[in-house]
Design an enzyme around this catalytic site. Structure first.
Site, PDB file in Angstrom:
ATOM      1  N   GLN A 160       0.823  -1.204   0.000  1.00 22.69           N
ATOM      2  CA  GLN A 160       0.000   0.000   0.000  1.00 22.69           C
ATOM      3  C   GLN A 160       0.857   1.253   0.000  1.00 22.69           C
ATOM      4  O   GLN A 160       2.079   1.202   0.175  1.00 22.69           O
ATOM      5  CB  GLN A 160      -0.934  -0.016   1.206  1.00 22.69           C
ATOM      6  CG  GLN A 160      -0.219  -0.206   2.533  1.00 22.69           C
ATOM      7  CD  GLN A 160      -1.185  -0.425   3.687  1.00 22.69           C
ATOM      8  OE1 GLN A 160      -1.157   0.314   4.662  1.00 22.69           O
ATOM      9  NE2 GLN A 160      -2.027  -1.454   3.592  1.00 22.69           N
TER      10      GLN A 160
ATOM     11  N   HIS B 277       0.324   5.707   1.068  1.00 15.24           N
ATOM     12  CA  HIS B 277      -0.540   6.759   1.596  1.00 15.24           C
ATOM     13  C   HIS B 277      -0.297   8.061   0.834  1.00 15.24           C
ATOM     14  O   HIS B 277       0.843   8.377   0.484  1.00 15.24           O
ATOM     15  CB  HIS B 277      -0.274   6.986   3.082  1.00 15.24           C
ATOM     16  CG  HIS B 277      -0.400   5.750   3.918  1.00 15.24           C
ATOM     17  ND1 HIS B 277      -1.537   4.976   3.915  1.00 15.24           N
ATOM     18  CD2 HIS B 277       0.458   5.151   4.769  1.00 15.24           C
ATOM     19  CE1 HIS B 277      -1.371   3.958   4.729  1.00 15.24           C
ATOM     20  NE2 HIS B 277      -0.164   4.041   5.262  1.00 15.24           N
TER      21      HIS B 277
ATOM     22  N   GLU C 156       3.426   7.900   8.493  1.00 12.66           N
ATOM     23  CA  GLU C 156       3.481   7.003   9.639  1.00 12.66           C
ATOM     24  C   GLU C 156       4.898   6.499   9.878  1.00 12.66           C
ATOM     25  O   GLU C 156       5.809   6.715   9.074  1.00 12.66           O
ATOM     26  CB  GLU C 156       2.518   5.830   9.467  1.00 12.66           C
ATOM     27  CG  GLU C 156       2.832   4.911   8.314  1.00 12.66           C
ATOM     28  CD  GLU C 156       1.755   3.848   8.110  1.00 12.66           C
ATOM     29  OE1 GLU C 156       0.594   4.058   8.516  1.00 12.66           O
ATOM     30  OE2 GLU C 156       2.077   2.802   7.522  1.00 12.66           O
TER      31      GLU C 156
ATOM     32  N   ARG D  56      -4.418   0.677  -1.800  1.00 10.72           N
ATOM     33  CA  ARG D  56      -3.826  -0.642  -1.997  1.00 10.72           C
ATOM     34  C   ARG D  56      -3.359  -0.815  -3.433  1.00 10.72           C
ATOM     35  O   ARG D  56      -4.127  -0.621  -4.376  1.00 10.72           O
ATOM     36  CB  ARG D  56      -4.833  -1.747  -1.638  1.00 10.72           C
ATOM     37  CG  ARG D  56      -4.948  -2.017  -0.163  1.00 10.72           C
ATOM     38  CD  ARG D  56      -5.778  -3.260   0.131  1.00 10.72           C
ATOM     39  NE  ARG D  56      -7.173  -3.084  -0.252  1.00 10.72           N
ATOM     40  CZ  ARG D  56      -8.100  -2.571   0.544  1.00 10.72           C
ATOM     41  NH1 ARG D  56      -7.786  -2.202   1.773  1.00 10.72           N
ATOM     42  NH2 ARG D  56      -9.335  -2.438   0.120  1.00 10.72           N
TER      43      ARG D  56
END
Length: 253
Positions: A48, A50, A67, A142
């Site tokens: 994935q 972001h 993250e 994804r």
């Protein structure tokens, strides 16, 4: 100061190493001011990416996501690509099931910090338990899901993904009161605090404090992992015991 109750979440890919029974893949520790979780995958998670804030605000009408992981158990992760690739090759490989051939797999060990800024293609491998801190957003695109029947977001993912090898940089700890700052980003800070008898902390920013190992006493209360406290700006805490805590705080406004 607030105690935050952990929220276990069962997942089809969940392991059994978080102390909440088999199949619990995530334990949500906090949702504000940052999203903090423990993850325990028994199988590869989806590949994935972001989106950054500017793209997410324009396309989705809400913030993007950045993250980081603090590794608790060893194994392999995906971090970017093994070589430069083009959008058409990524699209073709994602659809035919061969994307793994061009992904960069990296071995990680406990105590390692992995920063995942928006645009970094990534995935957690089986058994790699992590503490995860992220900006409070649910935006995930994804690219590849090993044939599982879940929606892919190929076009949006390809618009934001970095399609070349991305160096996995090591963290350079900086001493702070009571411990060390492991990671400093424009979106959050990550701290590590060893508890050896007594630990006193006071933060000028909101601080999410999670006990990951050992046992701590807060006054007469005994804390066990993954006890999580939220300290508001200017609040302090004094803990006694033996163990290890991680802290996460947003940047100064």
């Amino acid at each position: 100061m607030r105690h935050l109750a952990p929220r276990p979440v069962e997942r089809p890919w969940g392991g059994s190493g978080l102390g909440f029974g088999p199949g619990v893949g995530e334990v949500w520790l906090a949702e504000a001011p940052l999203l903090v979780k423990l993850l325990d995958p028994a199988a590869w998670l989806s590949v994935q990416v972001h989106p950054p804030h500017a793209y997410a605000l324009r396309v989705e009408g809400k913030p993007g996501k950045h993250e980081a992981w603090y590794v608790l158990a060893p194994g392999e992760i995906v971090y970017g690509f093994a070589r430069p690739v083009g959008p058409e090759e990524v699209r073709r490989r994602a659809l035919e099931g061969s994307l793994g051939e061009v992904l960069h797999r990296v071995r990680v060990v406990p105590g390692q910090v992995v920063y995942l800024p928006a645009g970094t293609v990534h995935a957690l491998g089986p058994g790699v338990r992590v503490y995860e801190v992220q900006t409070p957003s649910d935006l995930t695109y994804r690219l590849y899901d090993y044939g599982r029947p879940r929606e892919l977001h190929l076009e949006k993912a390809l618009e934001v993904a970095r399609l070349e090898p991305t160096p996995l940089l090591g963290a350079t700890p900086e001493p702070v009161e009571g411990g060390e700052r492991l990671l400093s980003t424009p979106f959050f800070h990550l701290y590590r605090y060893p508890l050896r008898g007594r630990l006193s902390l006071r933060s000028e920013l909101p601080l999410l404090l999670t006990l990951l190992e050992g046992e701590a006493r807060l006054g007469e209360e005994v804390l066990h992992p993954p006890a999580t406290l939220l300290l508001e700006p200017g609040e302090g805490v004094e803990l006694r015991g033996e163990g290890l805590l991680l802290g996460a705080s947003p940047p100064a406004p």
